[in-house]
Structure formats: structure tokens, C-alpha cells
Write an enzyme that holds these catalytic residues in place. Structure first.
Site, mmCIF file in Angstrom:
data_model
loop_
_atom_site.group_PDB
_atom_site.id
_atom_site.type_symbol
_atom_site.label_atom_id
_atom_site.label_comp_id
_atom_site.label_asym_id
_atom_site.label_seq_id
_atom_site.Cartn_x
_atom_site.Cartn_y
_atom_site.Cartn_z
ATOM 1 C CG HIS A 72 -2.116 -0.865 1.085
ATOM 2 N ND1 HIS A 72 -3.252 -0.730 1.845
ATOM 3 C CD2 HIS A 72 -2.372 -1.892 0.238
ATOM 4 C CE1 HIS A 72 -4.149 -1.635 1.482
ATOM 5 N NE2 HIS A 72 -3.626 -2.362 0.517
ATOM 6 C CE1 TYR A 199 -4.917 4.156 8.787
ATOM 7 C CE2 TYR A 199 -5.560 3.912 11.090
ATOM 8 C CZ TYR A 199 -4.759 3.548 10.030
ATOM 9 O OH TYR A 199 -3.796 2.581 10.205
ATOM 10 N N PRO A 291 -3.791 0.908 18.735
ATOM 11 C CG PRO A 291 -5.680 -0.331 18.225
ATOM 12 C CD PRO A 291 -4.998 0.348 19.360
ATOM 13 C CE LYS A 295 4.479 3.596 13.246
ATOM 14 N NZ LYS A 295 4.387 3.067 11.889
ATOM 15 C CE1 TYR A 383 -1.020 4.155 9.372
ATOM 16 C CE2 TYR A 383 0.186 2.985 7.648
ATOM 17 C CZ TYR A 383 -0.905 3.085 8.501
ATOM 18 O OH TYR A 383 -1.863 2.105 8.494
HETATM 19 P P1 FAD Z 1 2.223 -11.374 21.654
HETATM 20 O O1 FAD Z 1 1.688 -11.430 20.284
HETATM 21 O O2 FAD Z 1 1.287 -11.005 22.759
HETATM 22 O O3 FAD Z 1 2.863 -12.782 21.966
HETATM 23 C C1 FAD Z 1 3.243 -13.167 23.269
HETATM 24 C C2 FAD Z 1 3.175 -14.673 23.375
HETATM 25 O O4 FAD Z 1 3.626 -15.074 24.655
HETATM 26 C C3 FAD Z 1 1.766 -15.216 23.232
HETATM 27 O O5 FAD Z 1 1.738 -16.226 22.268
HETATM 28 C C4 FAD Z 1 1.407 -15.719 24.615
HETATM 29 O O6 FAD Z 1 0.550 -16.849 24.574
HETATM 30 C C5 FAD Z 1 2.777 -16.081 25.164
HETATM 31 N N1 FAD Z 1 2.853 -16.033 26.619
HETATM 32 C C6 FAD Z 1 2.277 -15.150 27.467
HETATM 33 N N2 FAD Z 1 2.571 -15.425 28.729
HETATM 34 C C7 FAD Z 1 3.368 -16.525 28.701
HETATM 35 C C8 FAD Z 1 3.998 -17.299 29.709
HETATM 36 N N3 FAD Z 1 3.863 -16.989 31.009
HETATM 37 N N4 FAD Z 1 4.726 -18.354 29.334
HETATM 38 C C9 FAD Z 1 4.870 -18.672 28.021
HETATM 39 N N5 FAD Z 1 4.282 -17.972 27.016
HETATM 40 C C10 FAD Z 1 3.549 -16.911 27.365
HETATM 41 N N6 FAD Z 1 -1.213 -4.228 16.530
HETATM 42 C C11 FAD Z 1 -1.363 -3.614 15.367
HETATM 43 O O7 FAD Z 1 -0.359 -3.125 14.806
HETATM 44 N N7 FAD Z 1 -2.611 -3.571 14.779
HETATM 45 C C12 FAD Z 1 -3.713 -4.145 15.381
HETATM 46 O O8 FAD Z 1 -4.804 -4.119 14.844
HETATM 47 C C13 FAD Z 1 -3.580 -4.777 16.607
HETATM 48 N N8 FAD Z 1 -4.640 -5.342 17.257
HETATM 49 C C14 FAD Z 1 -4.450 -5.956 18.460
HETATM 50 C C15 FAD Z 1 -5.522 -6.519 19.155
HETATM 51 C C16 FAD Z 1 -5.345 -7.117 20.409
HETATM 52 C C17 FAD Z 1 -6.520 -7.732 21.140
HETATM 53 C C18 FAD Z 1 -4.056 -7.140 20.994
HETATM 54 C C19 FAD Z 1 -3.840 -7.774 22.352
HETATM 55 C C20 FAD Z 1 -2.989 -6.578 20.296
HETATM 56 C C21 FAD Z 1 -3.163 -5.975 19.033
HETATM 57 N N9 FAD Z 1 -2.109 -5.401 18.315
HETATM 58 C C22 FAD Z 1 -2.276 -4.800 17.143
HETATM 59 C C23 FAD Z 1 -0.773 -5.426 18.796
HETATM 60 C C24 FAD Z 1 0.039 -6.537 18.146
HETATM 61 O O9 FAD Z 1 -0.768 -7.637 17.847
HETATM 62 C C25 FAD Z 1 1.120 -6.858 19.132
HETATM 63 O O10 FAD Z 1 1.913 -5.688 19.276
HETATM 64 C C26 FAD Z 1 1.978 -8.031 18.744
HETATM 65 O O11 FAD Z 1 1.239 -9.218 18.814
HETATM 66 C C27 FAD Z 1 3.189 -8.110 19.654
HETATM 67 O O12 FAD Z 1 3.847 -9.329 19.488
HETATM 68 P P2 FAD Z 1 4.590 -9.999 20.716
HETATM 69 O O13 FAD Z 1 5.206 -11.227 20.156
HETATM 70 O O14 FAD Z 1 5.423 -8.994 21.404
HETATM 71 O O15 FAD Z 1 3.443 -10.356 21.770
HETATM 72 C C1 PHB Z 2 -5.793 -4.024 10.937
HETATM 73 O O1 PHB Z 2 -5.937 -4.289 9.727
HETATM 74 O O2 PHB Z 2 -6.087 -4.834 11.808
HETATM 75 C C2 PHB Z 2 -5.287 -2.699 11.318
HETATM 76 C C3 PHB Z 2 -4.807 -1.841 10.353
HETATM 77 C C4 PHB Z 2 -4.351 -0.576 10.703
HETATM 78 C C5 PHB Z 2 -4.383 -0.203 12.026
HETATM 79 C C6 PHB Z 2 -4.854 -1.059 12.996
HETATM 80 C C7 PHB Z 2 -5.325 -2.316 12.640
HETATM 81 O O3 PHB Z 2 -3.951 1.040 12.366
#
Ligand code: FAD
Ligand code: PHB
Length: 388
Positions: A72, A199, A291, A295, A383
Site C-alpha cells: 500500500h 481512517y 492500534p 505500530k 506511518y
Molecule cells: P504477543 O503477540 O502477545 O505474543 C506473546 C506470546 O507469549 C503469546 O503467544 C502468549 O501466549 C505467550 N505467553 C504469554 N505469557 C506466557 C507465559 N507466562 N509463558 C509462556 N508464554 C507466554 N497491533 C497492530 O499493529 N494492529 C492491530 O490491529 C492490533 N490489534 C491488536 C488486538 C489485540 C486484542 C491485541 C492484544 C494486540 C493488538 N495489536 C495490534 C498489537 C500486536 O498484535 C502486538 O503488538 C503483537 O502481537 C506483539 O507481538 P509480541 O510477540 O510482542 O506479543
Molecule cells: C488491521 O488491519 O487490523 C489494522 C490496520 C491498521 C491499524 C490497525 C489495525 O492502524
């Protein structure tokens, strides 16, 4: 058992770090609390910065993303249904990649499975001796106690994980802002209403039109905290989206049954420092962004970049400098993404205190972004992602 790096958490941060370390000949074990199916089904982020795309390529996990991801070159910003385009390519010469976190997680898990990683359903993970030179991790697998000795522990276990909680409060500081609303998300197998993301700032609250592919759409509407999903049947969400995104988007919006619906609260959160002794935090374990700027996942990838460079440097040369600088270097980029996500959240949402004046300020700023190349370039630069 012994390994070089124990990685707690098999989300994007943990999986990417493990795969990068593997390409550099460094052993790691990933401990994930959930099942593979559970981890891969979590619907979360969808937009990757070029630096995250490059890291996935470097890890050898880019083939399907290259084929199926959507590049995009801009986004649309709307106020009360009328939109204008921020042209990333023209303004800053970069683009972003639309590729779901679910897909990225599957690709990395496929690679890791070739060496029997991660260890799924690892229960009661506990970190020991992180202050000393011989840390170790204990956990239960199928009810049996296990222990892994290591040189380093990477805490990639997300916001609710155990790693951050293992760091004494007196050596750390938390910075936090909790927003008084959440995002209600809906995923549906219908074509997106536009080629790009929209947005929208609307009197009734924020809305976002996003996608996972040309046949799968992801939409969000701002809802008050404490809202019940039961009160949001699909039709109510589509009606609200049509109002908030405006007549042009509504005319092109295909409605369909939801395949996923959830409400995510919005929060800004930073934990400093991101290192304690032999424990290094990365991704959501150390910081959360609302979100709005897309980022979260990208910051997880950028932490992994800094940590990977520091660890490989240590094993190649014995140098500690990269490890010592990790928290400082990662946080410098984290804070800029925190600022951008906070700014964009404030610009696009309706707050309880958004009175007539505050709304005029939002509309004036949106009009400024529409008419000022310099203003739009600053938005675009953030962005698409700042350089390392
Ligand atoms: P996570 O993806 O949270 O992974 C952490 C992992 O550790 C998980 O698999 C969990 O099961 C595991 N874990 C936890 N505790 C333990 C433990 N005690 N022992 C072993 N394993 C454990 N970001 C965007 O950019 N756009 C979005 O639309 C967006 N939507 C989101 C919606 C939700 C509901 C959430 C919670 C986050 C969202 N995010 C979004 C943020 C993005 O998904 C996260 O920043 C990203 O997943 C971060 O990756 P991570 O690996 O750091 O953490
Ligand atoms: C998504 O597609 O889930 C999405 C895209 C842009 C955002 C947040 C979420 O800023």
C-alpha cells in the site's frame, strides 16, 4: 537441557527472534504457553513497515508474504465521511505491506517446526537467577517439571507475560495512559470497500476500514469501554461503519457475516529499562501502543532487530556493548512510535471531553494535513516507520 537463549513467548517477537538466531547459528528454545492453533488464530495486526518486511526476509520467512501481501502506497484520512489521501510514495518514497499477523505467525511456525520448536503448552514458566551469569528457566510440560539452563533469556511473552513481572519494581519505571474507549473489530470474507485503508474521524466516533486480502475485510469502530459484544449484532456494526466512513465508502461496502468479532481496549504503556541482568524484554512485554498507528507488531519486530544484533555480536566477538545499549537503542524508537500512536489516536477519536472546541481543533489539523505537504510528510514518515 541447555541452550544459548531461552525465548519466553511464541508470538511474532519470539518466533522472529528464534528464526533470526537460527540463521546466525545460535541455539534457542521458545516456550509458549498456548497451543499452536490458539496462537495462529488470534486476529490482531495487519500492517507491516518496510523494516519489518526486511527482517522477515532476512529470517527466510518472506516467500508467502511476497506473493500474497498487498503493498500500500498510501492511506485515506476522512472527517465526517469526506476523505483525502496521504501518498506515502510521493511524500517519503516508501510503502507498507498489508499481511496479517496470523499469516506471519503461520509462516514462522512452519519454519520453526522443522527443528521441533516452539515447545507449546509450557505451563508455569518461571525465570531464575536473571541477575547472575547462569540464568535458567523452569516450566511444566505435560505436568512434569523441566529446566533449561542458558546464557540469556528473551522475554517475548506479551503484555500479560511473566518476564516483565520478574524484574524488581525498584529498578524499573512504568509510563502509562489508558484511553476511555476500545475498538470493536469485525472480520468478514467480503471484498474491502477501498483499495487502501480509510481512517475516519466522525462525530459518532472513530472508524477504520482495513483488509487482509482483496477478499477479506477488517473493520473497526470506536466503542465506549465496557461495551458488550452481544449488543453488537453484525448489522449494527455495518450500519455504524456506513455512517462513520461516509457515503462513498458505504456505497462500496459489501456486508457479510462476521467470522470474528472482538473488542480491544486502547492503552499506551512503556516499561523502562527493557533489560535486567540477563533478561531482555521485547515487543508487547515491554510496551503497548493504541492500534491507531498500526505500530504494535512493527515495534516488536524492531526490538527483535536490536536484540538480534546485540546477541550475535556477543557470540561473534565477545563484545557486551550491544547488549548494554539494547534498552537505550530500542526505547529511542519505541518512544517515537508511542508518540505517533498517541498523536494519531488523539486526532481521530471522540473523547468524553471532546467539546465543540476540541472537535474544531481535530478538523483543523486534518485540513492542515490535507493541504500541507510538510504536515502530510511528517505523518507519512512515521506511518511507514522511522529508520533504525
Ligand atoms: P504477543 O503477540 O502477545 O505474543 C506473546 C506470546 O507469549 C503469546 O503467544 C502468549 O501466549 C505467550 N505467553 C504469554 N505469557 C506466557 C507465559 N507466562 N509463558 C509462556 N508464554 C507466554 N497491533 C497492530 O499493529 N494492529 C492491530 O490491529 C492490533 N490489534 C491488536 C488486538 C489485540 C486484542 C491485541 C492484544 C494486540 C493488538 N495489536 C495490534 C498489537 C500486536 O498484535 C502486538 O503488538 C503483537 O502481537 C506483539 O507481538 P509480541 O510477540 O510482542 O506479543
Ligand atoms: C488491521 O488491519 O487490523 C489494522 C490496520 C491498521 C491499524 C490497525 C489495525 O492502524
Amino acid at each position: 537441557m541447555r541452550t544459548q537463549v531461552v525465548i519466553v513467548g511464541g508470538g511474532p517477537a519470539g518466533l522472529l527472534l528464534s528464526q533470526l538466531l537460527y540463521t546466525a547459528g545460535i541455539d534457542s528454545v521458545v516456550l509458549e504457553r498456548r497451543t499452536r492453533e490458539y496462537v495462529e488464530a488470534r486476529i490482531r495486526a495487519g500492517v507491516l513497515e518496510q523494516v519489518a518486511v526486511d527482517l522477515l526476509e532476512q529470517a527466510g520467512a518472506g516467500a508467502r508474504m511476497r506473493r500474497e501481501g498487498l503493498s500500500h502506497g498510501g492511506v485515506k484520512l476522512a472527517s465526517d465521511g469526506e476523505w483525502f489521501r496521504v501518498d506515502f510514495e510521493a511524500l517519503v518514497g516508501k510503502s507498507v505491506m498489508v499481511y496479517g499477523q496470523t499469516e506471519l505467525t503461520k509462516d514462522l511456525n512452519d519454519l520453526l517446526a522443522q527443528r521441533d520448536q516452539p515447545i507449546f503448552e509450557a505451563e508455569n514458566v518461571d525465570l531464575h537467577d536473571i541477575d547472575g551469569s547462569a540464568p535458567y528457566v523452569t516450566y511444566l510440560k505435560d505436568g512434569r517439571p523441566q529446566r533449561i539452563d542458558c546464557d540469556f533469556i528473551a522475554g517475548c511473552d506479551g503484555y500479560h507475560g511473566v518476564s516483565r513481572k520478574s524484574i524488581p519494581a525498584k529498578t524499573s519505571q512504568v509510563f502509562e495512559r489508558v484511553y476511555p474507549f476500545g475498538w470493536l473489530g469485525i472480520l468478514a470474507d467480503v471484498p474491502p470497500c477501498d483499495q487502501e485503508l480509510i481512517y475516519s474521524n466522525h462525530e459518532r466516533g472513530f472508524a477504520l476500514a482495513s483488509m487482509r486480502s482483496m477478499t477479506r475485510s477488517r473493520y473497526y469502530v470506536q466503542v465506549p469501554l465496557g461495551e458488550d459484544l452481544e449488543d453488537w449484532p453484525d448489522e449494527r456494526i455495518w450500519d455504524e461503519l456506513a455512517l462513520r466512513l461516509g457515503p462513498n465508502a458505504a456505497a462500496n461496502m459489501t456486508r457479510g457475516p462476521s467470522i470474528e468479532k472482538s473488542i480491544a481496549p486502547l492503552r499506551s504503556f512503556v516499561f523502562e529499562p527493557m533489560r535486567h541482568g540477563r533478561l531482555f524484554l521485547a515487543g508487547d512485554a515491554a510496551h503497548i501502543v493504541p492500534p491507531t498507528g498500526a505500530k504494535g507488531l512493527n515495534l516488536a519486530a524492531s526490538d527483535v532487530h536490536y536484540l538480534f544484533e546485540a546477541i550475535t555480536d556477543f557470540y561473534r566477538t565477545g563484545a557486551q556493548g550491544g547488549l548494554d545499549a539494547y534498552s537505550h537503542n530500542a526505547l529511542a524508537r519505541v518512544w517515537k512510535a508511542e508518540r505517533f500512536s498517541w498523536w494519531f489516536t488523539n486526532l481521530m477519536h471522540r473523547f468524553p471531553e471532546t467539546d465543540a472546541f476540541a472537535r474544531k481543533m481535530q478538523l483543523a489539523e486534518l485540513d492542515y494535513l490535507r493541504r500541507s505537504k510538510v504536515g502530510a510528510a511528517a505523518m507519512a514518515e512515521n506511518y511507514v516507520g522511522l529508520p533504525f
